[in-house]
Design a protein around this motif. Structure first.
Motif, PDB file in Angstrom:
ATOM      1  N   ASN A  14     -14.441   7.591  -2.133  1.00  0.00           N
ATOM      2  CA  ASN A  14     -13.076   7.443  -1.736  1.00  0.00           C
ATOM      3  C   ASN A  14     -12.165   7.037  -2.851  1.00  0.00           C
ATOM      4  OD1 ASN A  14     -10.724   6.846  -0.230  1.00  0.00           O
ATOM      5  ND2 ASN A  14     -12.012   5.991   1.506  1.00  0.00           N
ATOM      6  N   THR A  15     -11.851   7.950  -3.837  1.00  0.00           N
ATOM      7  CA  THR A  15     -11.373   7.489  -4.856  1.00  0.00           C
ATOM      8  C   THR A  15      -9.958   6.974  -4.561  1.00  0.00           C
ATOM      9  OG1 THR A  15     -12.288   9.420  -5.918  1.00  0.00           O
ATOM     10  CG2 THR A  15     -10.436   8.577  -7.370  1.00  0.00           C
ATOM     11  N   LEU A  16      -9.108   7.552  -3.575  1.00  0.00           N
ATOM     12  CA  LEU A  16      -8.010   6.832  -3.373  1.00  0.00           C
ATOM     13  C   LEU A  16      -8.060   5.469  -3.069  1.00  0.00           C
ATOM     14  CD1 LEU A  16      -4.970   7.017  -2.658  1.00  0.00           C
ATOM     15  CD2 LEU A  16      -5.542   7.995  -0.535  1.00  0.00           C
ATOM     16  N   ASN A  17      -8.961   4.895  -2.012  1.00  0.00           N
ATOM     17  CA  ASN A  17      -9.064   3.819  -1.652  1.00  0.00           C
ATOM     18  C   ASN A  17      -9.710   2.596  -2.864  1.00  0.00           C
ATOM     19  OD1 ASN A  17      -8.588   1.758   0.551  1.00  0.00           O
ATOM     20  ND2 ASN A  17     -10.308   2.840   1.969  1.00  0.00           N
ATOM     21  N   ILE A  18     -10.406   3.308  -3.616  1.00  0.00           N
ATOM     22  CA  ILE A  18     -10.801   2.624  -4.713  1.00  0.00           C
ATOM     23  C   ILE A  18      -9.775   2.330  -5.844  1.00  0.00           C
ATOM     24  CG2 ILE A  18     -12.302   2.583  -6.958  1.00  0.00           C
ATOM     25  CD1 ILE A  18     -14.361   4.317  -5.321  1.00  0.00           C
ATOM     26  N   TYR A  19      -8.769   3.315  -5.774  1.00  0.00           N
ATOM     27  CA  TYR A  19      -7.517   2.959  -6.350  1.00  0.00           C
ATOM     28  C   TYR A  19      -6.597   1.812  -5.928  1.00  0.00           C
ATOM     29  CZ  TYR A  19      -2.747   3.820  -8.426  1.00  0.00           C
ATOM     30  OH  TYR A  19      -1.462   3.403  -8.984  1.00  0.00           O
ATOM     31  N   LEU A  20      -6.378   2.004  -4.444  1.00  0.00           N
ATOM     32  CA  LEU A  20      -5.759   0.948  -3.702  1.00  0.00           C
ATOM     33  C   LEU A  20      -6.386  -0.370  -3.669  1.00  0.00           C
ATOM     34  CD1 LEU A  20      -5.110   3.000  -0.275  1.00  0.00           C
ATOM     35  CD2 LEU A  20      -3.527   2.819  -2.413  1.00  0.00           C
ATOM     36  N   LEU A  21      -7.780  -0.277  -3.782  1.00  0.00           N
ATOM     37  CA  LEU A  21      -8.505  -1.801  -4.345  1.00  0.00           C
ATOM     38  C   LEU A  21      -8.068  -2.404  -5.625  1.00  0.00           C
ATOM     39  CD1 LEU A  21     -10.502  -3.923  -3.375  1.00  0.00           C
ATOM     40  CD2 LEU A  21     -12.368  -2.202  -4.243  1.00  0.00           C
ATOM     41  N   VAL A  28       0.880  -1.250  -0.069  1.00  0.00           N
ATOM     42  CA  VAL A  28      -0.120  -0.064  -0.183  1.00  0.00           C
ATOM     43  C   VAL A  28       0.993   1.273  -0.025  1.00  0.00           C
ATOM     44  CG1 VAL A  28      -1.697   1.223   1.445  1.00  0.00           C
ATOM     45  CG2 VAL A  28      -1.994  -1.196   0.996  1.00  0.00           C
ATOM     46  N   ARG A  29       1.886   1.253   0.585  1.00  0.00           N
ATOM     47  CA  ARG A  29       2.995   2.453   0.604  1.00  0.00           C
ATOM     48  C   ARG A  29       3.524   2.934  -0.748  1.00  0.00           C
ATOM     49  NH1 ARG A  29       7.690   3.517   4.891  1.00  0.00           N
ATOM     50  NH2 ARG A  29       8.477   5.125   3.819  1.00  0.00           N
ATOM     51  N   THR A  30       3.735   1.846  -1.615  1.00  0.00           N
ATOM     52  CA  THR A  30       3.891   2.255  -2.934  1.00  0.00           C
ATOM     53  C   THR A  30       2.853   2.587  -3.673  1.00  0.00           C
ATOM     54  OG1 THR A  30       5.619   0.332  -2.954  1.00  0.00           O
ATOM     55  CG2 THR A  30       5.073   1.160  -5.060  1.00  0.00           C
ATOM     56  N   TYR A  31       1.705   1.945  -3.452  1.00  0.00           N
ATOM     57  CA  TYR A  31       0.182   2.398  -4.332  1.00  0.00           C
ATOM     58  C   TYR A  31      -0.013   3.816  -4.123  1.00  0.00           C
ATOM     59  CZ  TYR A  31      -0.223  -2.872  -4.181  1.00  0.00           C
ATOM     60  OH  TYR A  31      -0.536  -4.085  -4.482  1.00  0.00           O
ATOM     61  N   LEU A  32       0.349   4.093  -2.669  1.00  0.00           N
ATOM     62  CA  LEU A  32      -0.139   5.644  -2.424  1.00  0.00           C
ATOM     63  C   LEU A  32       0.901   6.463  -3.158  1.00  0.00           C
ATOM     64  CD1 LEU A  32      -0.486   5.065   1.661  1.00  0.00           C
ATOM     65  CD2 LEU A  32      -2.308   5.597  -0.076  1.00  0.00           C
TER      66      LEU A  32
END
Length: 353
Positions: free
Chosen positions: A237-244, A15-19
């Motif tokens: 929650n666009t960020l969490n959708i991207y993380l998903l 997740v760190r890289t995804y962020l």
């Protein structure tokens, strides 16, 4: 810190890289009516269906949490009453919340060491929605796929809704056996909290259209109409959708995850079954959760175990509801590595054998 708390639980280290990638790709400030979000939403829906074995004709929606799904389903799929089958705190909370919205809602509690007796259920013909928890996080029990199918078959004219918050993305759920499934991402998905996934069968969507309830921003018909264009009714929650999206791309398919979690659950139950100072809360193996292990002891020992574990950088889950003081909980989620469970075992062997 080794985190075995059953939610919010450990997130995948990637997740760190995804962020960082999300920032670099401009995801965090992307307009939610723009093409970038639409493409992201379409990709996630497709990936969820492929990776989790969700039927292609089922609809998927993004919400803020599983708790919000409780509200959406009661307000949009019932006019008068729902029926709730529960044995723990989260099932009971769903029931109590439903009664505030639909006073005629009813329910039945079953024992934590018993399977649901579908044949013995007395559900009136005017019930519009049957609600249950597939994996009760508060006490570490589960409802099997066979039970859910039997329920669905016996009450064929009534929609069935399943809260799968502590099992979706960890277990190979049989989505075809119920009309509605939902979860939050802070457990088996291995992501930060703030995103819910709501899955509805064509029959559930048809019923929502019949009722046509549009009094709330999150009414199911409104969610459905927006999702035809892979959009949401609210700013998501666009960020969490991207993380998903990224998490799903990097994880094995659900059949493999299910095998791994089931094997590890069996090992954990066998390991903790050897202790005498504390014991497994759920004695009936058939109804034990594969993703949340709950252990029971006297209050003083529970507190001692949690404090000693924290001193060794191990976070155990607190008890919940009626079991708050005399139990502690251990998550068995995909983001937690096998080596972390070996460290957990070493802690218990060193201090309590």
């Amino acid at each position: 810190m080794l985190n075995f708390f059953p939610g919010p639980s450990k997130i995948y280290p990637e997740v760190r890289t995804y962020l960082t990638d999300a920032y670099d790709e401009g995801i965090m400030d992307a307009p939610h009516r723009g093409e970038q979000f639409v493409q992201l939403s379409r990709a996630v829906v497709g990936s969820l269906k492929r990776r989790l074995n969700i039927p292609q004709d089922y609809s998927i929606f993004f919400t803020s949490s599983a708790t919000e799904c409780w509200e959406i389903l009661i307000q949009s799929l019932t006019k008068k009453k729902s029926f709730h089958i529960y044995n723990g705190s989260f099932g009971e909370k769903w029931y109590e919340y439903a009664k505030k919205m639909r006073p005629e809602a009813s329910g039945v509690r079953f024992d934590i060491n018993e399977a649901i007796q579908v044949e013995g259920l007395n559900i009136s013909s005017d019930t519009e929605l049957i609600c249950l928890i597939q994996n009760e996080t508060s006490n570490g029990t589960q409802v099997t796929a066979t039970t859910i199918l039997n329920l669905h078959n016996r009450f064929r004219d009534t929609l069935t809704a399943v809260d799968a918050t502590s099992s979706m993305a960890g277990l190979n759920l049989k989505y075809i056996k119920a009309d509605i499934w939902f979860a939050s991402v802070q457990k088996c998905f291995g992501l930060p909290p703030g995103l819910g996934i709501l899955i509805c069968s064509p029959r559930a969507i048809f019923r929502a259209k019949q009722i046509n309830e549009r009094n709330h921003y999150n009414s199911l018909v409104s969610l459905y109409e927006k999702m035809l264009n892979y959009q949401t009714v609210h700013t998501p929650n666009t960020l969490n959708i991207y993380l998903l999206k990224r998490m799903l791309e990097d994880r094995p398919f659900i059949k493999q995850l299910d095998i791994e979690l089931t094997d590890r659950a069996n090992e954990l139950y066998e390991f903790f079954g050897q202790f005498t100072d504390f014991k497994l809360l759920i004695e009936n193996e058939e109804v034990r959760s594969k993703t949340v292990v709950v252990l029971e002891a006297n209050e003083r020992l529970v507190e001692d175990i949690k404090k000693r574990a924290l001193h060794h950088n191990i976070r155990l889950g607190n008890g919940y509801g009626p079991w708050q003081r005399n139990t502690f909980r251990i998550a068995n989620f995909p983001a937690i590595g096998n080596e972390e469970y070996e460290e957990l075992k070493r802690f218990f062997l060193h201090y309590y054998v």
